[in-house]
Design a protein around this motif. Structure first.
Motif, PDB file in Angstrom:
ATOM      1  N   LYS A   1       0.876  -1.071  -0.020  1.00  0.00           N
ATOM      2  CA  LYS A   1       0.062   0.063  -0.024  1.00  0.00           C
ATOM      3  C   LYS A   1       0.924   1.228  -0.044  1.00  0.00           C
ATOM      4  N   LYS A   2       1.861   1.201   0.761  1.00  0.00           N
ATOM      5  CA  LYS A   2       2.786   2.469   0.943  1.00  0.00           C
ATOM      6  C   LYS A   2       3.540   2.775  -0.606  1.00  0.00           C
ATOM      7  N   SER A   3       3.935   1.490  -1.189  1.00  0.00           N
ATOM      8  CA  SER A   3       4.609   1.867  -2.519  1.00  0.00           C
ATOM      9  C   SER A   3       3.695   2.058  -3.320  1.00  0.00           C
ATOM     10  N   PHE A   4       2.409   1.746  -3.440  1.00  0.00           N
ATOM     11  CA  PHE A   4       1.197   1.960  -4.298  1.00  0.00           C
ATOM     12  C   PHE A   4       0.961   3.371  -4.241  1.00  0.00           C
ATOM     13  N   PHE A   5       0.854   3.997  -2.968  1.00  0.00           N
ATOM     14  CA  PHE A   5       0.591   5.644  -2.848  1.00  0.00           C
ATOM     15  C   PHE A   5       1.783   6.290  -3.387  1.00  0.00           C
ATOM     16  N   LYS A   6       3.181   5.730  -2.872  1.00  0.00           N
ATOM     17  CA  LYS A   6       4.228   6.489  -3.532  1.00  0.00           C
ATOM     18  C   LYS A   6       4.269   6.791  -4.996  1.00  0.00           C
ATOM     19  N   ILE A   7       4.008   5.301  -5.778  1.00  0.00           N
ATOM     20  CA  ILE A   7       3.957   5.520  -6.960  1.00  0.00           C
ATOM     21  C   ILE A   7       2.909   6.465  -7.692  1.00  0.00           C
ATOM     22  N   LEU A   8       1.643   6.268  -7.042  1.00  0.00           N
ATOM     23  CA  LEU A   8       0.480   7.268  -7.524  1.00  0.00           C
ATOM     24  C   LEU A   8       0.921   8.740  -7.359  1.00  0.00           C
ATOM     25  N   HIS A   9       1.628   9.080  -6.298  1.00  0.00           N
ATOM     26  CA  HIS A   9       1.884  10.409  -5.870  1.00  0.00           C
ATOM     27  C   HIS A   9       3.032  11.230  -7.183  1.00  0.00           C
ATOM     28  N   LYS A  10       3.774  10.072  -7.214  1.00  0.00           N
ATOM     29  CA  LYS A  10       4.684  10.341  -8.462  1.00  0.00           C
ATOM     30  C   LYS A  10       4.276  10.581  -9.505  1.00  0.00           C
ATOM     31  N   ILE A  11       3.293   9.716 -10.164  1.00  0.00           N
ATOM     32  CA  ILE A  11       2.511   9.879 -11.421  1.00  0.00           C
ATOM     33  C   ILE A  11       1.669  11.264 -11.457  1.00  0.00           C
ATOM     34  N   SER A  12       1.005  11.304 -10.389  1.00  0.00           N
ATOM     35  CA  SER A  12       0.134  12.696 -10.231  1.00  0.00           C
ATOM     36  C   SER A  12       1.069  13.863 -10.569  1.00  0.00           C
ATOM     37  N   ASN A  13       2.482  13.863  -9.707  1.00  0.00           N
ATOM     38  CA  ASN A  13       3.414  15.071  -9.654  1.00  0.00           C
ATOM     39  C   ASN A  13       3.703  15.046 -11.186  1.00  0.00           C
ATOM     40  N   ASN A  14       4.010  14.011 -12.124  1.00  0.00           N
ATOM     41  CA  ASN A  14       4.449  14.163 -13.367  1.00  0.00           C
ATOM     42  C   ASN A  14       3.154  14.850 -14.231  1.00  0.00           C
ATOM     43  N   ILE A  15       1.999  14.366 -13.905  1.00  0.00           N
ATOM     44  CA  ILE A  15       0.814  14.960 -14.742  1.00  0.00           C
ATOM     45  C   ILE A  15       0.738  16.398 -14.279  1.00  0.00           C
ATOM     46  N   ASN A  16       0.668  16.870 -13.139  1.00  0.00           N
ATOM     47  CA  ASN A  16       0.714  18.269 -12.839  1.00  0.00           C
ATOM     48  C   ASN A  16       1.925  19.123 -13.502  1.00  0.00           C
ATOM     49  N   HIS A  17       2.784  18.521 -13.653  1.00  0.00           N
ATOM     50  CA  HIS A  17       3.990  19.489 -14.123  1.00  0.00           C
ATOM     51  C   HIS A  17       4.387  19.160 -15.670  1.00  0.00           C
ATOM     52  N   ALA A  18       3.365  18.578 -16.265  1.00  0.00           N
ATOM     53  CA  ALA A  18       3.438  18.120 -17.868  1.00  0.00           C
ATOM     54  C   ALA A  18       3.115  19.634 -18.402  1.00  0.00           C
TER      55      ALA A  18
END
Length: 138
Positions: free
Chosen positions: A121-138
């Motif tokens: 779960k911790k890894s999943f949330f970490k990955i989701l936050h990274k992907i979200s950050n990538n989208i927000n900075h695209a």
């Protein structure tokens, strides 16, 4: 070849379908849960505020509020300071519906996390936050 976007879209569709099925069991439509949620955080919000939070069109929110008002879940009043503004409140029936909704959200969360370890779960949330950050900075 696997694509993150394709998998996110598929997962999102599955989640929406599961939620829609469960919402229909308590006579709610998708989107109405979000409206109830935001009103549970702060009852008595303006239509404009709710449009922004829900990220939907004003006409969509208007239809949703009208339907939920007819069902006795919401009350709509004109703002005393600005008669052009409508303010939306939960009724007692709406608060009961929110309790039913909270149970559904908990059950869905249990379904989603079934078989996942705390580390997964911790890894999943970490990955989701990274992907979200990538989208927000695209």
């Amino acid at each position: 070849m696997e694509y993150i976007g394709k998998e996110l879209l598929y997962l999102s569709k599955q989640h929406r379908a599961l939620l829609a099925k469960r919402l229909s069991g308590i006579q709610l439509f998708p989107g109405q849960d979000g409206l109830l949620y935001y009103l549970s955080l702060q009852d008595g919000q303006s239509m404009s505020s709710l449009v922004e939070k829900l990220q939907i069109q004003h006409a969509t929110l208007f239809k949703m509020v009208e339907r939920m008002t007819k069902e006795g879940l919401l009350k709509k009043y004109k703002d005393a300071a600005d008669m052009r503004t409508s303010v939306i409140y939960l009724t007692d029936k709406g608060k009961v519906k929110l309790e039913e909704l909270a149970i559904i959200w908990k059950e869905i969360e249990l379904t989603l996390s079934n078989g996942l370890s705390a580390e997964e779960k911790k890894s999943f949330f970490k990955i989701l936050h990274k992907i979200s950050n990538n989208i927000n900075h695209a």
